[in-house]
Write an enzyme that holds these catalytic residues in place. Sequence first.
Site, PDB file in Angstrom:
ATOM      1  N   GLU A 198      -9.807  42.037  20.523  1.00 37.54           N
ATOM      2  CA  GLU A 198     -10.758  41.743  19.446  1.00 37.54           C
ATOM      3  C   GLU A 198     -10.846  40.251  19.244  1.00 37.54           C
ATOM      4  O   GLU A 198      -9.882  39.537  19.483  1.00 37.54           O
ATOM      5  CB  GLU A 198     -10.243  42.299  18.103  1.00 37.54           C
ATOM      6  CG  GLU A 198     -10.381  43.762  17.901  1.00 37.54           C
ATOM      7  CD  GLU A 198      -9.731  44.209  16.584  1.00 37.54           C
ATOM      8  OE1 GLU A 198      -9.256  43.367  15.791  1.00 37.54           O
ATOM      9  OE2 GLU A 198      -9.695  45.426  16.377  1.00 37.54           O
ATOM     10  N   HIS A 233       3.679  42.358   7.262  1.00 36.81           N
ATOM     11  CA  HIS A 233       2.800  43.524   7.235  1.00 36.81           C
ATOM     12  C   HIS A 233       3.193  44.557   6.194  1.00 36.81           C
ATOM     13  O   HIS A 233       2.747  45.700   6.247  1.00 36.81           O
ATOM     14  CB  HIS A 233       2.666  44.155   8.627  1.00 36.81           C
ATOM     15  CG  HIS A 233       2.150  43.179   9.640  1.00 36.81           C
ATOM     16  ND1 HIS A 233       0.927  42.568   9.502  1.00 36.81           N
ATOM     17  CD2 HIS A 233       2.702  42.663  10.755  1.00 36.81           C
ATOM     18  CE1 HIS A 233       0.740  41.730  10.504  1.00 36.81           C
ATOM     19  NE2 HIS A 233       1.814  41.755  11.276  1.00 36.81           N
ATOM     20  N   ARG A 290      -4.359  59.115   4.150  1.00 38.83           N
ATOM     21  CA  ARG A 290      -3.322  59.600   3.231  1.00 38.83           C
ATOM     22  C   ARG A 290      -3.579  59.029   1.832  1.00 38.83           C
ATOM     23  O   ARG A 290      -4.462  58.199   1.635  1.00 38.83           O
ATOM     24  CB  ARG A 290      -1.954  59.102   3.706  1.00 38.83           C
ATOM     25  CG  ARG A 290      -1.881  57.582   3.738  1.00 38.83           C
ATOM     26  CD  ARG A 290      -0.489  57.037   3.928  1.00 38.83           C
ATOM     27  NE  ARG A 290      -0.449  55.611   3.735  1.00 38.83           N
ATOM     28  CZ  ARG A 290      -0.662  54.674   4.665  1.00 38.83           C
ATOM     29  NH1 ARG A 290      -0.951  55.040   5.907  1.00 38.83           N
ATOM     30  NH2 ARG A 290      -0.614  53.396   4.378  1.00 38.83           N
TER      31      ARG A 290
END
Length: 499
Positions: A198, A233, A290
Amino acid sequence: MKVLIANRGEIAVRVIRACRELGYPTVAVYSEADRNAMHVAYADQAMPIGPSPSRESYLRIDRILDAAKKSGAEAVHPGYGFLAENAQFARACRDAGLIFIGPSPESIEAMGSKTESRQRMKAAGVPVVPGLTEPVKSFDEIAAFAKESGFPIMIKASAGGGGKGMRLVERDEDLQSAYERVTSEAESFFGDGSVYAEKFISNPRHIEVQIVGDQHGNIVHVGERECTLQRRHQKVVEECPSPVVDAELRARLGAMAVKAAAAVNYYSTGTIECLMGPDKEFYFLEMNTRLQVEHPVTEMVWGVDLVKEQLRVARGETLSFTQEDLEPLGHAIECRIYAEDPARKFAPSPGLIRYINLPQGPGVRNDQGVYAGFTVPVFYDPMLSKLITHASTREGAIARMKRALTEYRVEGIMTTIPFFTFIMNHPDFVSANFDTGFIDRILPELDFAHGQTDEAHVGAAIIAAAIMAFEESQNVKLPDDGASKWREAGRIEAMRGRL
Ligand code: MV4
């Protein structure tokens, strides 16, 4: 509807609360380390599912289904983490005649692969980060992409997500080694070595859109969350709404998210993660299939109960609201309070919680899975609670958070509470001037040599002295560790008193 919660900690407690309000009986499952856990005490029934390591308990599909069968549960809520995004688990529940309180296994699968989800989103007209949509067959394809788009680029594992298996490449000479690295990491992490590339979006913000849908094709968005503040993260602070999103941009983000969810026939709660550049262009990154950790900030601002909506739609009912019914009100901030020591590079600090004083008062919500007397196990994510404040403005929510953090006391283990006080006072946080590099940039400014870390030690010392004085006066010795039936009985008694 009897609901088994295939999870632990604060999220299991959160789901039990929604079930109790709806009159649904609950079944907790627990590992050996969690015999005295809060979710076990709060559920109507509890079933042991194995030894402490999650591989042998919370990740064991067979044991969870067995517990469901034995307890007579009709539905299974997976929480987040563990088996929440495991299509095989969702399918196994369905095959066992159980309602899986989440999306279909097909939706989970479609969004589980980065390349497949990029293809499907592109086909649906959702903007994706510019780049490849098929895994590459050789290094030459990566090299061709780099040449065409120019550097920097990112090489990512097709099976990756959440920051695992990716690499930034800034120069041609690093390309080959980065390609080999990500391929071999992907192979060892995910058992699938396929990768793609990307264009790199620099200084992005991480903005995600909450959606909820039912099994009749209705999908609504519940606004965005600002999740830019992360460390390795892992999200640190989340807000709703994003300070950089206005009503017009919110409507565009929402329409994009509904389109993305519809493209995979989505129902239940889900999140569309986006990268947003400084120019406010946004790109689909991945979808989380979720309920998310940070769902409470959305609930506070939008006045919805996302867990209750999950329970409704799992039963085949329609959503309790339409898009037109929803309007955001005020601002909410969440701090994830961890049993980690910020003064020691966030080293885990599990152990016995000797004392807790929770923040309370106007605009404060604390979703917690621990209590004083509980030993935080070493086996799982050491998040203690999520502290959420809500006020009519962002400034008000920050002021409330700072106030709540001063009330929050934990003795016995180290927590990240002082770190949040530092963030809430940081001028770049206050002015909402941050990107994904913010936490790493401010960490060197952190100094806990004095202040609250010492204060915690003083508190622990006072409590330890009091316990010793008590033990001497009673002429008894409490064991330091090991299983004492008396102590366990005492804790269970103490927990009963709380219910
Ligand atoms: C990116 C990116 C820049 N450009 N992709 C990190 C987690 C994973 N979900 C994707 N991540 C990123 N992907 C492109 N093309 C920057 C990141 C990124 C990031 C994203 C959100 C929040 C924090 C981050 C920290 C470092 C890198």
